[in-house]
Scaffold this active site. Structure first.
Site, PDB file in Angstrom:
ATOM      1  N   ASP A  19       3.841 -14.211 -15.648  1.00  0.00           N
ATOM      2  CA  ASP A  19       4.565 -14.887 -14.571  1.00  0.00           C
ATOM      3  C   ASP A  19       5.711 -14.018 -14.076  1.00  0.00           C
ATOM      4  O   ASP A  19       6.582 -13.615 -14.849  1.00  0.00           O
ATOM      5  CB  ASP A  19       5.139 -16.219 -15.099  1.00  0.00           C
ATOM      6  CG  ASP A  19       5.840 -17.009 -14.008  1.00  0.00           C
ATOM      7  OD1 ASP A  19       5.139 -17.733 -13.280  1.00  0.00           O
ATOM      8  OD2 ASP A  19       7.077 -16.870 -13.863  1.00  0.00           O
TER       9      ASP A  19
ATOM     10  N   TYR B 123      12.644 -11.754  -8.854  1.00  0.00           N
ATOM     11  CA  TYR B 123      13.032 -11.140 -10.132  1.00  0.00           C
ATOM     12  C   TYR B 123      13.237  -9.628 -10.000  1.00  0.00           C
ATOM     13  O   TYR B 123      13.756  -8.991 -10.918  1.00  0.00           O
ATOM     14  CB  TYR B 123      11.993 -11.407 -11.230  1.00  0.00           C
ATOM     15  CG  TYR B 123      11.715 -12.876 -11.500  1.00  0.00           C
ATOM     16  CD1 TYR B 123      12.546 -13.878 -11.007  1.00  0.00           C
ATOM     17  CD2 TYR B 123      10.611 -13.263 -12.258  1.00  0.00           C
ATOM     18  CE1 TYR B 123      12.279 -15.216 -11.238  1.00  0.00           C
ATOM     19  CE2 TYR B 123      10.340 -14.605 -12.500  1.00  0.00           C
ATOM     20  CZ  TYR B 123      11.177 -15.573 -11.974  1.00  0.00           C
ATOM     21  OH  TYR B 123      10.902 -16.892 -12.212  1.00  0.00           O
TER      22      TYR B 123
ATOM     23  N   SER C 199       6.755 -24.794  -6.853  1.00  0.00           N
ATOM     24  CA  SER C 199       7.689 -24.733  -7.972  1.00  0.00           C
ATOM     25  C   SER C 199       8.959 -25.469  -7.570  1.00  0.00           C
ATOM     26  O   SER C 199       9.411 -25.357  -6.428  1.00  0.00           O
ATOM     27  CB  SER C 199       7.982 -23.270  -8.312  1.00  0.00           C
ATOM     28  OG  SER C 199       8.910 -23.198  -9.366  1.00  0.00           O
TER      29      SER C 199
ATOM     30  N   THR D 280      11.491 -10.520 -24.536  1.00  0.00           N
ATOM     31  CA  THR D 280      11.587  -9.090 -24.242  1.00  0.00           C
ATOM     32  C   THR D 280      11.041  -8.254 -25.400  1.00  0.00           C
ATOM     33  O   THR D 280      10.205  -7.370 -25.208  1.00  0.00           O
ATOM     34  CB  THR D 280      13.076  -8.727 -23.982  1.00  0.00           C
ATOM     35  OG1 THR D 280      13.583  -9.580 -22.951  1.00  0.00           O
ATOM     36  CG2 THR D 280      13.215  -7.286 -23.545  1.00  0.00           C
TER      37      THR D 280
ATOM     38  N   ILE E 245       8.082 -11.879 -28.591  1.00  0.00           N
ATOM     39  CA  ILE E 245       6.767 -12.079 -27.946  1.00  0.00           C
ATOM     40  C   ILE E 245       5.770 -12.575 -29.011  1.00  0.00           C
ATOM     41  O   ILE E 245       4.984 -13.493 -28.781  1.00  0.00           O
ATOM     42  CB  ILE E 245       6.286 -10.762 -27.278  1.00  0.00           C
ATOM     43  CG1 ILE E 245       7.215 -10.403 -26.103  1.00  0.00           C
ATOM     44  CG2 ILE E 245       4.844 -10.880 -26.804  1.00  0.00           C
ATOM     45  CD1 ILE E 245       6.997  -9.002 -25.521  1.00  0.00           C
TER      46      ILE E 245
HETATM   47  P1  NAP Z   1      13.154 -19.339 -21.758  1.00  0.00           P
HETATM   48  O1  NAP Z   1      11.784 -18.771 -21.767  1.00  0.00           O
HETATM   49  O2  NAP Z   1      13.335 -20.780 -22.068  1.00  0.00           O
HETATM   50  O3  NAP Z   1      14.124 -18.543 -22.737  1.00  0.00           O
HETATM   51  C1  NAP Z   1      14.271 -17.152 -22.677  1.00  0.00           C
HETATM   52  C2  NAP Z   1      15.323 -16.755 -23.697  1.00  0.00           C
HETATM   53  O4  NAP Z   1      14.871 -17.050 -25.023  1.00  0.00           O
HETATM   54  C3  NAP Z   1      15.628 -15.272 -23.659  1.00  0.00           C
HETATM   55  O5  NAP Z   1      17.002 -15.108 -23.926  1.00  0.00           O
HETATM   56  C4  NAP Z   1      14.785 -14.720 -24.804  1.00  0.00           C
HETATM   57  O6  NAP Z   1      15.367 -13.570 -25.373  1.00  0.00           O
HETATM   58  C5  NAP Z   1      14.854 -15.852 -25.797  1.00  0.00           C
HETATM   59  N1  NAP Z   1      13.655 -15.915 -26.663  1.00  0.00           N
HETATM   60  C6  NAP Z   1      12.368 -15.885 -26.287  1.00  0.00           C
HETATM   61  N2  NAP Z   1      11.548 -16.046 -27.335  1.00  0.00           N
HETATM   62  C7  NAP Z   1      12.349 -16.166 -28.416  1.00  0.00           C
HETATM   63  C8  NAP Z   1      12.090 -16.364 -29.782  1.00  0.00           C
HETATM   64  N3  NAP Z   1      10.844 -16.494 -30.242  1.00  0.00           N
HETATM   65  N4  NAP Z   1      13.149 -16.428 -30.649  1.00  0.00           N
HETATM   66  C9  NAP Z   1      14.430 -16.328 -30.170  1.00  0.00           C
HETATM   67  N5  NAP Z   1      14.732 -16.168 -28.867  1.00  0.00           N
HETATM   68  C10 NAP Z   1      13.696 -16.086 -27.997  1.00  0.00           C
HETATM   69  O7  NAP Z   1      13.867 -19.108 -20.331  1.00  0.00           O
HETATM   70  P2  NAP Z   1      13.503 -18.589 -18.885  1.00  0.00           P
HETATM   71  O8  NAP Z   1      13.418 -17.104 -18.841  1.00  0.00           O
HETATM   72  O9  NAP Z   1      14.455 -19.265 -17.969  1.00  0.00           O
HETATM   73  O10 NAP Z   1      12.072 -19.216 -18.553  1.00  0.00           O
HETATM   74  C11 NAP Z   1      10.834 -18.576 -18.808  1.00  0.00           C
HETATM   75  C12 NAP Z   1      10.194 -18.045 -17.538  1.00  0.00           C
HETATM   76  O11 NAP Z   1       9.990 -19.083 -16.584  1.00  0.00           O
HETATM   77  C13 NAP Z   1      11.057 -17.047 -16.754  1.00  0.00           C
HETATM   78  O12 NAP Z   1      11.143 -15.800 -17.364  1.00  0.00           O
HETATM   79  C14 NAP Z   1      10.344 -17.061 -15.435  1.00  0.00           C
HETATM   80  O13 NAP Z   1       9.148 -16.296 -15.501  1.00  0.00           O
HETATM   81  C15 NAP Z   1      10.064 -18.549 -15.273  1.00  0.00           C
HETATM   82  N6  NAP Z   1      11.136 -19.264 -14.523  1.00  0.00           N
HETATM   83  C16 NAP Z   1      10.832 -19.805 -13.315  1.00  0.00           C
HETATM   84  C17 NAP Z   1      11.772 -20.498 -12.591  1.00  0.00           C
HETATM   85  C18 NAP Z   1      11.394 -21.103 -11.269  1.00  0.00           C
HETATM   86  O14 NAP Z   1      12.289 -21.483 -10.485  1.00  0.00           O
HETATM   87  N7  NAP Z   1      10.131 -21.240 -10.990  1.00  0.00           N
HETATM   88  C19 NAP Z   1      13.079 -20.656 -13.075  1.00  0.00           C
HETATM   89  C20 NAP Z   1      13.373 -20.127 -14.341  1.00  0.00           C
HETATM   90  C21 NAP Z   1      12.403 -19.449 -15.053  1.00  0.00           C
HETATM   91  P3  NAP Z   1      14.762 -12.088 -25.213  1.00  0.00           P
HETATM   92  O15 NAP Z   1      14.578 -11.829 -23.752  1.00  0.00           O
HETATM   93  O16 NAP Z   1      15.794 -11.247 -25.843  1.00  0.00           O
HETATM   94  O17 NAP Z   1      13.448 -12.045 -25.944  1.00  0.00           O
END
Ligand code: NAP
Length: 284
Positions: free
Chosen positions: A57, A62, A150, A243, A248
């Site tokens: 995604d 981004y 979205s 990341t 992952i």
């Molecule tokens: P998330 O996936 O809820 O959380 C990401 C955070 O959690 C990062 O700081 C990551 O750190 C950490 N993390 C991931 N796996 C982990 C684990 N197993 N243990 C500990 N920490 C962990 O937040 P998000 O990035 O907001 O949402 C996910 C995706 O949804 C986005 O990347 C994007 O593709 C999409 N999104 C879409 C919208 C929209 O408006 N459509 C809005 C927000 C997000 P590291 O990076 O250091 O691994």
């Protein structure tokens, strides 16, 4: 609707086929928002694909479609085996801009089609007739295989369905144990629309939830895995952003976790609400 995994695997046995899919979309994907360093982003995407992820995604906003494309090119996985989604940003939703910027996204991603193209938000230049006419055109010519929205509320989906000829495949919305989106999930069920959970780890806040920590401890897993397994048990696709290889992999291993009825009920009864993504242009 969901093609289930035949049986839960131990984590070392997980393969791409271990991921349940719904209408061809793998229910676990990799999010890439704020994975901004190009080399790191490409490496995260390659790592995920080689581990077995098949859903990526990204979004125009981004600024990493190039890097995501590089990661896909570097991985030893065929493009045709990957479910690739991007989103058209709120300043690009005029008819002509949708067509032009989608072409730019394709060029950056190094592909000639998208599995899913979302309207990122129903905001700013979004006009249902003009925007969705362009989405219909891209769908009809085969450039995009599915149309997504979205951050849409039911009223926006009702309106979009009046303008679109093609079906709405998915609504990507913030969903996690502190924002369970029951109403949106019910609406999606009724209209055969998939829910894709963004911020499925509440951007890290799931690690501070006592209920999740207790369930995680009971199963010997992380809170992240509990949140992802809870979403899967509720037929919701999740795209956690991670990341490092360790994160992952931790998220990947959620596929081996099956929560029991008591766990599911405890999470359903969480009464804390927290929305993590709430910009000024949000429609709610
Ligand atoms: P998330 O996936 O809820 O959380 C990401 C955070 O959690 C990062 O700081 C990551 O750190 C950490 N993390 C991931 N796996 C982990 C684990 N197993 N243990 C500990 N920490 C962990 O937040 P998000 O990035 O907001 O949402 C996910 C995706 O949804 C986005 O990347 C994007 O593709 C999409 N999104 C879409 C919208 C929209 O408006 N459509 C809005 C927000 C997000 P590291 O990076 O250091 O691994």
């Amino acid at each position: 609707m969901i093609e289930p995994v035949a049986q839960l695997m131990s984590s070392s046995e997980l393969t791409p086929e271990s991921v349940p899919s719904t209408k061809g979309m793998p229910m676990l994907g990799l999010g890439t928002w704020e994975n901004e360093d190009p080399d790191q982003c490409a490496e995260s995407v390659r790592t995920a694909l080689e581990m077995g992820y098949r859903h990526i995604d990204t979004a125009q906003a981004y600024g990493n479609e190039d890097a995501v494309g590089e990661g896909i090119a570097a991985a030893d996985v065929d493009r045709s085996d990957i479910f690739l989604a991007t989103k058209v940003w709120i300043s690009n939703l005029d008819y002509e801009d949708v067509l032009e910027t989608t072409q730019e996204s394709l060029d950056k991603l190094g592909t000639d089609y998208l599995d899913l193209l979302y309207v990122h938000w129903p905001s700013r230049t979004y006009e249902p007739d003009a925007t969705l006419e362009a989405f219909d055109e891209l769908y009809d010519e085969g450039t995009i295989r599915n149309i997504g929205v979205s951050n849409f509320e039911p009223r926006h989906i009702d309106e979009a369905r009046e303008h679109l000829d093609a079906p709405i495949f998915a609504n990507q919305v913030e969903t996690h144990p502190m924002l369970q989106q029951t109403e949106l999930r019910d609406y999606a069920d009724e209209h055969d629309i998939e829910i894709v959970a963004y911020s499925p780890l509440a951007r890290g806040d799931v690690f501070e939830m006592d209920v999740l920590s207790e369930i995680a401890e009971k199963h010997g897993v992380s809170e992240a895995q509990v949140s992802l397994a809870w979403l899967r048990a509720n037929d919701v696709t999740a795209i956690p952003k991670a990341t490092s290889e360790a994160h992952i992999r931790d998220n990947w291993e959620s596929l081996s976790l099956e929560l029991d009825d008591e766990d599911l009920e405890r999470i359903a009864n969480v009464d804390r609400t927290r929305r993590k993504v709430d910009p000024g242009f949000a429609p709610w």
